[in-house]
Design a protein around this motif. Structure first.
Motif, PDB file in Angstrom:
ATOM      1  N   VAL A  25       0.828  -1.190   0.000  1.00 18.60           N
ATOM      2  CA  VAL A  25       0.000   0.000   0.000  1.00 18.60           C
ATOM      3  C   VAL A  25       0.864   1.242   0.000  1.00 18.60           C
ATOM      4  N   ALA A  36      -4.271   4.352   2.114  1.00 21.23           N
ATOM      5  CA  ALA A  36      -4.813   3.744   0.902  1.00 21.23           C
ATOM      6  C   ALA A  36      -5.573   2.466   1.190  1.00 21.23           C
ATOM      7  N   ALA A 101      -5.461   1.753  -3.358  1.00 21.09           N
ATOM      8  CA  ALA A 101      -5.360   3.177  -3.673  1.00 21.09           C
ATOM      9  C   ALA A 101      -6.774   3.727  -3.807  1.00 21.09           C
ATOM     10  N   ASP A 102      -6.944   5.020  -3.589  1.00 25.01           N
ATOM     11  CA  ASP A 102      -8.236   5.668  -3.822  1.00 25.01           C
ATOM     12  C   ASP A 102      -8.294   6.066  -5.290  1.00 25.01           C
ATOM     13  N   GLY A 109     -10.322   4.052   0.397  1.00 22.91           N
ATOM     14  CA  GLY A 109      -9.394   3.196  -0.312  1.00 22.91           C
ATOM     15  C   GLY A 109     -10.120   2.129  -1.111  1.00 22.91           C
ATOM     16  N   ALA A 165       0.587   0.989  -7.466  1.00 21.69           N
ATOM     17  CA  ALA A 165      -0.270   2.159  -7.597  1.00 21.69           C
ATOM     18  C   ALA A 165       0.508   3.396  -7.209  1.00 21.69           C
ATOM     19  N   GLY A 166       0.171   4.526  -7.815  1.00 26.14           N
ATOM     20  CA  GLY A 166       0.812   5.788  -7.479  1.00 26.14           C
ATOM     21  C   GLY A 166       0.458   6.843  -8.504  1.00 26.14           C
ATOM     22  N   LYS A 174      -4.415   8.913  -8.960  1.00 26.41           N
ATOM     23  CA  LYS A 174      -3.730   7.638  -8.808  1.00 26.41           C
ATOM     24  C   LYS A 174      -3.823   6.830 -10.095  1.00 26.41           C
ATOM     25  N   THR A 228       5.183   9.774  -8.308  1.00 25.36           N
ATOM     26  CA  THR A 228       5.633   8.435  -7.923  1.00 25.36           C
ATOM     27  C   THR A 228       6.577   7.871  -8.972  1.00 25.36           C
TER      28      THR A 228
END
Length: 483
Positions: A25, A36, A101-102, A109, A165-166, A174, A228
């Motif tokens: 996460v 998240a 992730a949202d 999340g 994720a990022g 995201k 990210t």
């Protein structure tokens, strides 16, 4: 942390198929932003445990968080659950990897579950990602996002072998990166996402990484910028050396699609890529992410294993700084290096004592304790100015005081590991999975929680979960944790 996905591909370790994995996460950007993996918005992380991604009846178990850590509310999610698209089929490999992730920016999340073996129409192994949406009541319905790559003539992309994720493009939304085995390399799904199956497009990072498998993505802040960054472990096909193993860096922002350079992984990797473990964190608190590469499954050292740490800089890679190698023979590291220890087979990073330095937990699931082969152990190295060191390192196994159970042959303590703060006390707690057999039944798996404290990871007040304590009827408890 990887995350859900397991790095245990070696035959001696794969024999223990009923293990736990922890989902990775990304850390919330600020204290006011929910974590998240807070799926119901109550302010506490929720524990995600996966099982069956490469076996029968794949499933995800969610244990909702409380002020004292994961509590008593348990949710089991499969492809046959109400609101989840598709259905359980042999070979889907659902829950091979998970990340949180949202994705729709509603403040809750969302859980992403990969299925690299999913067939879509006539395209075999096209793969895809199931997003299970969070809300005030927790996780609910899901939406599938399929890879656009592959066709009926060449089969599919197998998207979702690993996922991260990022905010990779730096636009504030995201995104999802999904590793594949095709020429697509890594598929980038751009956010935000909607519950009717729409994203802002999918692009490929290219197919120059060679054949990929296992845990080979690591996301985080490598260069100190806001976007990210992503490391991809693969083979450089454009150099003369056969099977040259490299970690390719994609720096977050407008140039994310292009590789910003790569790190050469030393030759004693044995030419293997699949099965390695990665962790990206700031171990020396200089503002740049450092890449730890676990090599617990390399061929050339009889399975002893090692971890190499490459320190970061403003370009993401500090080429002027010599990488540091850790083994169980390194100064201060408990134990000793022995055949089939698989030291470094799984890695996870987090701040276990709240001093602002990231620490590194290293699994050696093949560690023998006396005559108990493959009993397993987990070692925690402490971060500090100058980086990771064996000074103050501690190791835990099932014969450690305070740890539930007793070490047994083939327990594989450390089959998967995850560090994250589940109690909001500013210190990361260590989750460890083991292949513990429950009684005489064909029921496997146990999850340990070792708390973070001002002095570091401690077994004092440790907790554990089994199939019985979670009131689950299936046979296996997990192959991994949230990545």
């Amino acid at each position: 942390m990887r995350s859900t996905r397991t790095a245990m591909a070696a035959a001696a370790v794969v024999a223990a198929t009923a293990a736990l994995s922890l989902t990775h996460v990304p850390t919330a950007a600020a204290a006011t932003v929910r974590a998240a993996d807070d799926f119901n918005g109550d302010g506490y992380r929720d524990l995600v445990v996966t099982s069956g991604g490469h076996g029968e009846n794949p499933q995800v178990t969610v244990v909702y968080g409380t002020s004292s850590g994961p509590g008593t509310r348990v949710q089991l999610i499969t492809q046959n659950s109400p609101g989840i698209p598709g259905g359980t089929e042999a070979g889907d490999q659902w829950a091979t990897a998970t990340v949180a992730a949202d994705l729709d920016k509603d403040g809750y999340g969302d859980l992403v579950v990969s299925s690299p073996g999913e067939d879509v129409g006539t395209v075999q192994d096209r793969g895809g990602l199931t997003v299970v949406w969070g809300g005030s009541a927790g996780l609910g319905s899901g939406t599938v996002f399929h890879s656009p790559y592959g066709n009926s003539a060449t089969s599919g992309d197998q998207a979702g072998i690993d996922i991260e994720a990022g905010d990779f493009d730096g636009d504030g939304d995201k995104d999802l990166a999904a590793l594949s085995n095709s020429q697509a390399g890594v598929a980038l799904f751009k956010g935000p996402f909607t519950r009717d199956g729409k994203s802002q497009g999918v692009s490929s990072l290219g197919g120059s990484y060679g054949y990929l498998s296992g845990e080979e993505l690591a996301a985080g802040n490598a260069d100190g910028s806001g976007a990210t960054d992503l490391y991809v472990l693969g083979r450089d096909l454009h150099v003369s050396e056969s099977n040259s193993v490299r970690a390719f860096l994609h720096r977050g922002g407008s140039g994310f699609a292009q590789s910003a350079g790569s790190l050469r992984i030393p030759d004693d990797m044995g030419g293997q890529v699949g099965g390695s473990s990665l962790a990206l964190a700031d171990f020396d608190k200089d503002g740049y992410g450092d890449l730890a590469v676990g090599r617990g499954l390399e061929n050339t050292d009889s399975g002893r294993g090692s971890v190499i740490v490459h320190y970061g800089g403003s370009a993401g890679i500090n080429t002027a700084r010599t990488p540091v190698k850790f083994t169980q023979d390194s100064a201060g590291v408990p134990g000793g290096s022995e055949n089939n220890d698989h030291f470094g087979a799984n890695l996870t990073a987090g701040d276990v004592n709240g001093d602002g330095y990231a620490d590194l937990a290293i699994a050696a699931p093949g560690e023998a304790l006396g005559t108990k082969t493959y009993a397993g152990t987990v070692t925690v190295l402490r971060g500090r100015a100058g980086g990771l060191s064996g000074t103050g390192a501690v190791a835990f196994h099932q014969d450690s005081s305070g740890v539930t159970g007793a070490a047994e042959k083939d327990d594989h303590f450390g089959l998967n590991v995850r560090l994250a703060d589940y109690t909001r006390d500013g210190r990361a707690d260590l989750f460890v999975s083991t292949n513990e057999q429950l009684g005489g039944e064909d029921r496997w798996g146990l999850v340990h929680l070792l708390k973070g404290s001002t002095t570091g990871t401690t077994a004092t007040g440790s907790k554990y979960w089994t199939l019985d304590t979670l009131r689950l009827s299936h046979r296996h408890l997990g192959e991994g944790f949230l990545h």
